[in-house]
Design an enzyme around this catalytic site. Structure first.
Site, PDB file in Angstrom:
ATOM      1  N   ASP A 244       0.827  -1.178   0.020  1.00 30.07           N
ATOM      2  CA  ASP A 244      -0.012   0.003  -0.043  1.00 30.07           C
ATOM      3  C   ASP A 244       1.039   1.251   0.033  1.00 30.07           C
ATOM      4  OD1 ASP A 244      -3.105   0.719   0.434  1.00 30.07           O
ATOM      5  OD2 ASP A 244      -1.952   2.012   1.690  1.00 30.07           O
TER       6      ASP A 244
ATOM      7  N   TYR B 133      -3.470  10.725   1.285  1.00 30.35           N
ATOM      8  CA  TYR B 133      -4.213  10.897  -0.121  1.00 30.35           C
ATOM      9  C   TYR B 133      -4.107  12.463  -0.762  1.00 30.35           C
ATOM     10  CZ  TYR B 133      -5.607   6.097   0.678  1.00 30.35           C
ATOM     11  OH  TYR B 133      -5.801   4.746   0.680  1.00 30.35           O
TER      12      TYR B 133
ATOM     13  N   HIS C  52      -4.354  -7.772   0.055  1.00 29.60           N
ATOM     14  CA  HIS C  52      -3.807  -6.526   0.060  1.00 29.60           C
ATOM     15  C   HIS C  52      -3.036  -6.577   1.331  1.00 29.60           C
ATOM     16  CE1 HIS C  52      -3.317  -2.321  -0.606  1.00 29.60           C
ATOM     17  NE2 HIS C  52      -3.801  -2.186   0.668  1.00 29.60           N
TER      18      HIS C  52
END
Length: 429
Positions: free
Chosen positions: A208, A341, A400
């Site tokens: 990630d 983000y 993930h």
């Protein structure tokens, strides 16, 4: 080994009673969405029945009468994870308190070699920086920590000194106060932490955001990073100029069945599963109000990802609630984690470092493990567009959160990449 910084202090998690009481009061007043015939359809998001059950366990009034005990979980984390805190100054920003897990290999004593390593017999011991992403935390190192630091019977397989920080704005690290705290600043924090611990040279592992942060560490500090392993691949697709053969194969659809499935999975995720990224990457403060105020809000927001991004992993209610509680009780608050983000996506058009992180850089050897249940899964051979690939594997299980779902597979790959049959003989330890 260099002397560790005197600012490093032992750390134990202890959430104030007032915070526990405040969350309990909010859970008691929680209002869940109205029920429909499709309330449990995961295509619409977090299933209502799952969230209702988890809220019941958290409050202690669920059908089974089970009650989530944070104090017990807190004590178990304190006993199982050696935790510390330190102060790290970041250029253009403030000095931050950084929380981290640090455990040295069981097969070494007080090393006096570079990086603090001391071989016991033929055993190779390597400092490893493990970096989490979102919606993860330092918890992700829990299962691999005892495996990575343990003694092995295989002399060709290394052991590791493991460092796993809580990134700023996550877990029990400090909230940042100025705009512009992006990937380069996170990389700076992680690198300076390794130097504070006396690890001048080290290897990295990330998924990630951790894959991008460790990638940038290798670009910014190539003389210190001896190898980087990823289980999440962020790479610019091949072009006719950068990789003509890969480009033509991609355009013509000449991929293996596994790579075709990965590309289809990636496209499905972009269309149906990436809305959170658009929200957090454009207006992070707006959804931040909801998750900062409501423990049910952050539970639903993150649970959707835990369920949807894993490969059928059998989450227990307790596992989920410990994971969520780390966000709820984090020093910065659960909303702060969204800002990475924004800082990344809004700077992307003008950020040359971000562009470089997704294209060729030959200074650091690369290893890549592809897990079939990953949300974004480009062709495995595209890893070679980033740099010299020295290790590559493909697993038909796992998603993930590889360190949590398939810890043995991930650790096995790390030992192969950095062992004596990998690049171990080239490492200065």
């Amino acid at each position: 080994m260099a002397t560790p910084s005197p600012t490093i202090k032992p750390y134990r998690i202890h959430v104030p009673d007032a915070a526990l009481e405040r969350v309990a009061a909010k859970l008691a007043l929680a209002t869940l969405p109205g029920e429909t015939t499709f309330s449990d359809d995961p295509a619409y998001g977090a299933p209502l029945s799952d969230i209702r059950r988890l809220v019941g366990v958290w409050r202690g009034d669920g059908e089974g009468g089970e009650k989530f005990d944070w104090r017990k979980a807190e004590e178990e984390l304190n006993e199982s994870l050696p935790q510390f805190e330190t102060k790290i100054s970041v250029e253009g920003h403030e000095e931050l308190k950084v929380h981290f897990v640090h455990k040295r290999s069981e097969v070494v004593g007080d090393g006096d070699g570079e990086g603090g390593n001391k071989k016991k017999g033929k055993k190779l011991v390597i400092p490893l920086l493990f970096v989490h992403g979102w919606p993860g935390s330092f918890l992700e190192v829990s299962k691999i920590l005892p495996l990575l630091t343990s003694a092995t019977t295989d002399d060709d397989a290394p052991s590791f000194h493991v460092v796993a920080p809580s990134l700023p704005n996550f877990g029990f690290s400090q909230r940042t106060s100025k705009p512009g705290f992006g990937l380069a600043q996170h990389a700076e924090v992680c690198h300076k932490l390794m130097l504070q611990l006396g690890y001048d040279k080290y290897v990295t592992q990330g998924g990630d955001w951790g894959s991008m942060i460790t990638r940038i560490i290798g670009i910014l500090y190539p003389s210190h990073v001896l190898g980087s392993h990823f289980n999440f691949l962020m790479v610019a697709p091949p072009t006719l100029l950068t990789a003509p053969i890969l480009y033509l194969r991609h355009v013509l659809g000449l991929h293996s069945p596994a790579d075709k499935a990965g590309l289809a999975r990636s496209q499905h995720f972009r269309v149906t599963g990436s809305g959170y990224s658009a929200l957090q990457g454009t207006k992070p403060h707006t959804p931040g109000f909801a998750v900062a105020d409501s423990p049910v809000g952050i539970l639903a927001w993150v649970y959707e990802k835990l369920r949807g991004w894993t490969d059928g992993y059998p989450w227990t209610d307790r596992e989920v609630l410990v994971w969520i509680a780390v966000y709820v009780f984090s020093d910065a608050g659960p909303d702060a984690s969204f800002r990475l983000y924004y800082e990344t996506l809004q700077s992307a058009p003008r950020d040359d470092l971000l562009r470089r992180s997704r294209t060729w850089s030959g200074s650091v050897p690369i290893g890549y493990s592809a897990f079939a249940g990953e949300a974004l899964l480009p062709p495995v051979e595209w890893a070679g567009l980033l740099g010299p690939v020295v290790f590559q594997s493909r697993h038909d299980k796992g998603g993930h959160f590889a360190a949590w779902e398939k810890p043995e597979l991930l650790v096995g790959d790390l030992r192969k990449m950095f062992g004596k049959n990998g690049i171990g003989p080239k490492l200065p330890f």
